[in-house]
Design a protein around this motif. Structure first.
Motif, PDB file in Angstrom:
ATOM      1  N   LEU A 119     137.844  56.477 -13.105  1.00  9.85           N
ATOM      2  CA  LEU A 119     138.490  55.297 -13.689  1.00  9.85           C
ATOM      3  C   LEU A 119     139.188  54.466 -12.620  1.00  9.85           C
ATOM      4  CD1 LEU A 119     140.034  56.454 -17.073  1.00  9.85           C
ATOM      5  CD2 LEU A 119     137.877  55.304 -16.610  1.00  9.85           C
ATOM      6  N   LEU A 120     139.731  55.164 -11.624  1.00 13.86           N
ATOM      7  CA  LEU A 120     140.437  54.436 -10.565  1.00 13.86           C
ATOM      8  C   LEU A 120     139.487  53.533  -9.781  1.00 13.86           C
ATOM      9  CD1 LEU A 120     142.880  57.171  -9.205  1.00 13.86           C
ATOM     10  CD2 LEU A 120     143.451  55.119 -10.522  1.00 13.86           C
ATOM     11  N   GLN A 121     138.181  53.852  -9.828  1.00 17.45           N
ATOM     12  CA  GLN A 121     137.207  53.044  -9.099  1.00 17.45           C
ATOM     13  C   GLN A 121     136.847  51.759  -9.827  1.00 17.45           C
ATOM     14  OE1 GLN A 121     136.313  53.688  -6.064  1.00 17.45           O
ATOM     15  NE2 GLN A 121     137.498  55.592  -6.099  1.00 17.45           N
ATOM     16  N   GLY A 153     147.535  48.171 -10.324  1.00 12.48           N
ATOM     17  CA  GLY A 153     147.609  46.823  -9.783  1.00 12.48           C
ATOM     18  C   GLY A 153     147.758  46.854  -8.265  1.00 12.48           C
ATOM     19  N   PHE A 154     148.936  46.438  -7.799  1.00 10.28           N
ATOM     20  CA  PHE A 154     149.254  46.429  -6.378  1.00 10.28           C
ATOM     21  C   PHE A 154     149.048  47.817  -5.763  1.00 10.28           C
ATOM     22  CE2 PHE A 154     152.709  46.720  -3.096  1.00 10.28           C
ATOM     23  CZ  PHE A 154     152.118  45.864  -2.180  1.00 10.28           C
ATOM     24  N   ASP A 155     149.343  48.872  -6.565  1.00 15.85           N
ATOM     25  CA  ASP A 155     149.244  50.251  -6.069  1.00 15.85           C
ATOM     26  C   ASP A 155     147.908  50.902  -6.411  1.00 15.85           C
ATOM     27  OD1 ASP A 155     151.763  50.372  -4.855  1.00 15.85           O
ATOM     28  OD2 ASP A 155     152.716  50.723  -6.799  1.00 15.85           O
ATOM     29  N   ALA A 156     146.877  50.128  -6.662  1.00 17.07           N
ATOM     30  CA  ALA A 156     145.565  50.700  -6.976  1.00 17.07           C
ATOM     31  C   ALA A 156     145.162  51.676  -5.878  1.00 17.07           C
ATOM     32  CB  ALA A 156     144.529  49.583  -7.088  1.00 17.07           C
ATOM     33  N   ALA A 157     144.586  52.805  -6.313  1.00 16.15           N
ATOM     34  CA  ALA A 157     144.333  53.872  -5.349  1.00 16.15           C
ATOM     35  C   ALA A 157     143.050  54.608  -5.682  1.00 16.15           C
ATOM     36  CB  ALA A 157     145.504  54.854  -5.347  1.00 16.15           C
ATOM     37  N   ARG A 188     143.733  67.499  -3.516  1.00 22.83           N
ATOM     38  CA  ARG A 188     143.450  66.162  -4.012  1.00 22.83           C
ATOM     39  C   ARG A 188     144.315  65.190  -3.218  1.00 22.83           C
ATOM     40  NH1 ARG A 188     143.835  64.872 -10.392  1.00 22.83           N
ATOM     41  NH2 ARG A 188     145.879  63.981 -10.013  1.00 22.83           N
ATOM     42  N   VAL A 189     143.703  64.158  -2.702  1.00 23.60           N
ATOM     43  CA  VAL A 189     144.432  63.201  -1.882  1.00 23.60           C
ATOM     44  C   VAL A 189     144.356  61.828  -2.539  1.00 23.60           C
ATOM     45  CG1 VAL A 189     144.679  62.246   0.425  1.00 23.60           C
ATOM     46  CG2 VAL A 189     143.580  64.461   0.119  1.00 23.60           C
ATOM     47  N   ARG A 190     145.479  61.158  -2.596  1.00 28.61           N
ATOM     48  CA  ARG A 190     145.515  59.833  -3.204  1.00 28.61           C
ATOM     49  C   ARG A 190     145.698  58.811  -2.096  1.00 28.61           C
ATOM     50  NH1 ARG A 190     149.983  57.626  -6.086  1.00 28.61           N
ATOM     51  NH2 ARG A 190     149.320  55.997  -7.533  1.00 28.61           N
ATOM     52  N   ILE A 191     144.810  57.824  -2.044  1.00 24.78           N
ATOM     53  CA  ILE A 191     144.878  56.805  -0.988  1.00 24.78           C
ATOM     54  C   ILE A 191     144.960  55.423  -1.628  1.00 24.78           C
ATOM     55  CG2 ILE A 191     143.768  55.869   1.070  1.00 24.78           C
ATOM     56  CD1 ILE A 191     142.084  58.467   1.143  1.00 24.78           C
ATOM     57  N   LEU A 192     145.987  54.688  -1.290  1.00 19.83           N
ATOM     58  CA  LEU A 192     146.137  53.335  -1.834  1.00 19.83           C
ATOM     59  C   LEU A 192     145.102  52.406  -1.218  1.00 19.83           C
ATOM     60  CD1 LEU A 192     149.995  52.681  -1.907  1.00 19.83           C
ATOM     61  CD2 LEU A 192     148.499  53.522  -3.724  1.00 19.83           C
ATOM     62  N   ALA A 193     144.550  51.524  -2.035  1.00 18.19           N
ATOM     63  CA  ALA A 193     143.545  50.571  -1.558  1.00 18.19           C
ATOM     64  C   ALA A 193     144.107  49.706  -0.437  1.00 18.19           C
ATOM     65  CB  ALA A 193     143.058  49.703  -2.714  1.00 18.19           C
ATOM     66  N   PHE A 222     131.401  60.226  -1.555  1.00 24.97           N
ATOM     67  CA  PHE A 222     132.630  59.741  -2.180  1.00 24.97           C
ATOM     68  C   PHE A 222     132.668  58.228  -2.301  1.00 24.97           C
ATOM     69  CE2 PHE A 222     133.550  63.754  -0.262  1.00 24.97           C
ATOM     70  CZ  PHE A 222     134.294  64.400  -1.238  1.00 24.97           C
ATOM     71  N   THR A 223     133.508  57.783  -3.210  1.00 24.70           N
ATOM     72  CA  THR A 223     133.763  56.362  -3.306  1.00 24.70           C
ATOM     73  C   THR A 223     135.238  56.126  -3.018  1.00 24.70           C
ATOM     74  OG1 THR A 223     132.187  56.365  -5.109  1.00 24.70           O
ATOM     75  CG2 THR A 223     133.386  54.327  -4.730  1.00 24.70           C
ATOM     76  N   LEU A 224     135.497  55.056  -2.278  1.00 23.27           N
ATOM     77  CA  LEU A 224     136.861  54.760  -1.862  1.00 23.27           C
ATOM     78  C   LEU A 224     137.128  53.288  -2.087  1.00 23.27           C
ATOM     79  CD1 LEU A 224     139.242  56.230  -0.414  1.00 23.27           C
ATOM     80  CD2 LEU A 224     138.330  55.326   1.725  1.00 23.27           C
ATOM     81  N   ARG A 225     138.303  52.991  -2.652  1.00 20.50           N
ATOM     82  CA  ARG A 225     138.631  51.582  -2.865  1.00 20.50           C
ATOM     83  C   ARG A 225     139.405  51.027  -1.695  1.00 20.50           C
ATOM     84  NH1 ARG A 225     140.209  49.808  -8.811  1.00 20.50           N
ATOM     85  NH2 ARG A 225     140.385  47.884  -7.628  1.00 20.50           N
ATOM     86  N   ALA A 226     139.080  49.788  -1.338  1.00 20.51           N
ATOM     87  CA  ALA A 226     139.822  49.119  -0.277  1.00 20.51           C
ATOM     88  C   ALA A 226     140.142  47.709  -0.729  1.00 20.51           C
ATOM     89  CB  ALA A 226     138.993  49.088   1.004  1.00 20.51           C
ATOM     90  N   ARG A 227     141.097  47.098  -0.064  1.00 22.91           N
ATOM     91  CA  ARG A 227     141.496  45.743  -0.434  1.00 22.91           C
ATOM     92  C   ARG A 227     141.784  44.954   0.844  1.00 22.91           C
ATOM     93  NH1 ARG A 227     146.435  46.051  -4.055  1.00 22.91           N
ATOM     94  NH2 ARG A 227     144.935  46.373  -5.707  1.00 22.91           N
ATOM     95  N   LEU A 228     141.110  43.831   0.981  1.00 22.25           N
ATOM     96  CA  LEU A 228     141.328  42.964   2.147  1.00 22.25           C
ATOM     97  C   LEU A 228     141.713  41.573   1.677  1.00 22.25           C
ATOM     98  CD1 LEU A 228     138.138  43.676   4.317  1.00 22.25           C
ATOM     99  CD2 LEU A 228     140.335  44.860   4.410  1.00 22.25           C
ATOM    100  N   THR A 229     142.282  40.779   2.566  1.00 26.56           N
ATOM    101  CA  THR A 229     142.474  39.374   2.196  1.00 26.56           C
ATOM    102  C   THR A 229     141.085  38.731   2.161  1.00 26.56           C
ATOM    103  OG1 THR A 229     142.679  38.683   4.490  1.00 26.56           O
ATOM    104  CG2 THR A 229     144.731  39.182   3.319  1.00 26.56           C
ATOM    105  N   ARG A 230     140.974  37.724   1.315  1.00 22.73           N
ATOM    106  CA  ARG A 230     139.693  37.049   1.194  1.00 22.73           C
ATOM    107  C   ARG A 230     139.300  36.425   2.544  1.00 22.73           C
ATOM    108  NH1 ARG A 230     138.580  32.098  -1.326  1.00 22.73           N
ATOM    109  NH2 ARG A 230     140.759  31.903  -1.949  1.00 22.73           N
TER     110      ARG A 230
END
Lengths: 370, 232
Positions: free
Chosen positions: A229-231, A241-245, A286-291, A336-344
């Motif tokens: 679900l986090l993906q 939101g801001f803390d999506a991981a 289990r490791v939690r990584i913020l996007a 694995f799948t990992l979420r990341a977030r960059l500036t546009r």
């Protein structure tokens, strides 16, 4: 920041339900199939029907129509006229308010639901929850956090086959919340009782749940393993939101005593270096990584403080209406799948697109063990 | 002052009838108060009204109705006499029935209020811990309602002690059987030259009433302490 927690073994028996309930203008219409093992989170804003769902499972409410089964047992079947009353369901409940019996000592409260004298178990639970020194006190003299711990102990000692927790952190200050959450996390590791945990707090629930149910306006919006679900981009706003991981699972393969670091193998080709964790070699973590803690590079780089460099493929990406300045990205790293977030802007300047090979950079200090 | 045999007799009868009245209405009162406090059902308002009738009816009417129902020719009385050989009018048991009926609404009122004050959430919590309805009631609901139970019991006892109209109508004024303090006092007032004796009975009545109030206060305090010391 990311969290590291232990993880539970795979599912055996299940909790399935299909209920319809009308409470004034509010309608609850839910169908669920949950693994009756580990922690299942029920998440949603207030008024989404979480607590009603919990009360239906506990038998404190009867739906208009529906069925509820736990493992082999039918707890409810309105068509066949089956309704097992709460006292025969063996489902423990930790309520929002502790609901301790004011006329019994803490000891008496704890013993209230015990089926047979079990001093050994009593001592274990009391120790696990750190309430040894409260035993001879009256509930009225306890602080909020203490009362919750006693309530949890009381429910556990009734030997439930399922434990329901309804926003057990409500009304506590941040320090008490974290303390209680640590106790609950410890409990999920040491007590072999499946837990259904209700909360409206994304951070709280993603730090504790294995499986997650997202509720909205009396309906189930999504139900799946938490990491899946986090993906999902469409749940980003709800789930942090801001803390999506993302959640990653790995095996502890080495400890670096000199620098106090732990090496975690995700699979044959991928490793993470985390701050030192006192977990035995071979243990699953289990490791939690913020996007927002992940940076991308087009090529592997040297001369950097990023300790974790993982080769990754961009699976897909989107721009959420709430945050037009960022790009949400899903990366495939091995299996694995990992979420990341960059500036546009970075996305455009780097010329990133789906299918590209990149290097994901994660600072070791962004992981925090809990 | 030393009491005359007649005075002792009146005191003994008053206490006996008062206690007997409370004894029979207490379990019934608890049940009815629980029903009224926790359940919604058809005819609830009617039941509530019936229970409260003795508060607003002239006691003589209650006594008369009891005669009609429980007298030897009465609907229930006939059955009682033919099957169990029990006849209530003109006996101290009959006096206990009459004063119990008169005291019943006071007991139910006090009990119902204190039962309603018990948080149903605590009862729900107890049921999730495996307690059936009876255990929930005896370990959670009733103990938490004890202050109201005591108040109600003392009120009912005091009411039963002072009951006059229904008792004299249903059970009559028989020395040594149904002549309680109020009835003895009434008898004395009716006969000329007994003012001093009447005054004595008056003082005794006041003493008994005060003693029961003090006893209830003491009991309530002790119960609160016991509740707090209890470890289940």
């Amino acid at each position: 920041m990311a969290n590291v927690t232990n993880r539970q073994s795979p599912a055996a028996s299940r909790l399935t339900l299909q209920v319809e309930q009308q409470l004034g203008a509010f309608q609850l219409l839910a169908a669920l199939d949950l693994p009756a093992i580990g922690v299942s989170g029920i998440f949603g804003p207030s008024g989404s029907g979480k607590t009603s769902l919990l009360r239906l499972i506990a038998g404190l409410e009867r739906p208009i129509r529906g069925t509820i089964t736990l493992g082999e047992q039918t707890l409810l079947n309105t068509q066949q006229g089956i309704f097992i009353p709460p006292h025969r369901r063996r489902i423990g409940v930790v309520f929002q308010e502790a609901r301790l019996f004011p006329h019994y000592l803490v000891r008496g409260n704890l013993a209230y639901g015990m089926r047979s004298p079990a001093p050994q178990r009593f001592a274990e639970i009391v120790e696990l929850l750190g309430i040894e020194r409260l035993l001879e006190r009256m509930p009225g003299t306890l602080s909020g956090g203490e009362a919750r711990r006693v309530a949890i102990g009381r429910a556990l000692l009734s030997e439930p086959q399922l434990l329901l927790m309804d926003e057990p952190l409500t009304g506590l200050d941040d320090a008490r919340k974290n303390e209680l959450l640590r106790y609950i996390t410890r409990l999920t590791q040491q007590v072999d009782i499946p837990i259904v945990y209700v909360s409206h707090d994304a951070k709280e629930i993603t730090s504790i749940a294995d499986h997650l149910v997202v509720m909205k306006a009396g309906q189930v919006r999504a139900s799946n393993k938490l990491d899946a679900l986090l993906q999902r981009f469409d749940l980003t706003h709800e789930l942090g939101g801001f803390d999506a991981a993302s959640l990653l699972e790995g095996t502890v393969i080495a400890h670096d005593a000199t620098y106090d670091l732990t090496h975690l193998a995700l699979d044959d080709g991928h490793q993470l270096v985390l701050p030192g964790i006192s977990a035995a070699l071979g243990r699953r973590l289990r490791v939690r990584i913020l996007a927002r803690d992940i940076a991308l590079s087009l090529v592997p780089i040297s001369g950097t403080s990023y300790r974790n460099q993982l080769s990754a493929t961009i699976v897909d990406n989107t721009i959420l209406p709430e945050t037009p300045y960022t790009v949400e990205i899903r990366l495939a790293i091995g299996t694995f799948t990992l979420r990341a977030r960059l500036t546009r802007k970075s996305w455009d300047e780097m010329g990133l697109k789906q299918g590209m090979q990149v290097t994901a950079l994660i600072r070791s200090v962004s992981f925090s063990a809990c | 002052m030393t009491l005359s045999p007649a005075e002792w007799e009146a005191i003994r009868l008053s206490l006996l009838i008062g206690l007997a009245a409370v004894a029979w209405i207490l379990p019934l009162g608890i049940g009815v108060a629980w029903l009224l406090a926790r359940y919604e059902f058809r005819g609830k308002a009617l039941l509530d009204g019936l229970i409260h009738l003795p508060l607003v009816l002239p006691p003589v009417v209650v006594g008369y109705l009891l005669l009609v129902a429980l007298g030897r020719q009465g609907v229930i009385g006939q059955w009682l006499y033919s099957t169990l050989g029990v006849s209530l009018p003109f006996t101290w048991q009959g006096a206990a029935v009459a004063s119990g009926v008169m005291a019943f609404p006071l007991l139910v009122r006090a009990l119902r209020l204190s039962l309603e004050a018990v948080d149903p959430k605590l009862e729900a919590a107890a049921s999730t811990l495996g307690a059936n309805r009876w255990r929930v009631f005896t370990t959670i609901t009733l103990p938490l309602a004890i202050p109201g139970l005591l108040t109600g019991t003392v009120l009912a006892f005091a009411r039963a002690l002072s009951e006059f109209g229904a008792t004299i109508t249903f059970a009559s004024n028989i020395p040594g059987e149904t002549r309680t303090l109020p009835l003895a006092l009434y008898t004395l007032i009716q006969s000329p030259g007994q003012e001093a004796a009447a005054a004595r009975l008056c003082v005794i009545a006041i003493a008994i009433a005060l003693a029961s109030l003090i006893a209830s206060e003491w009991l309530a305090r002790r119960t609160r302490q016991r509740l707090q010391e209890r470890d289940g």
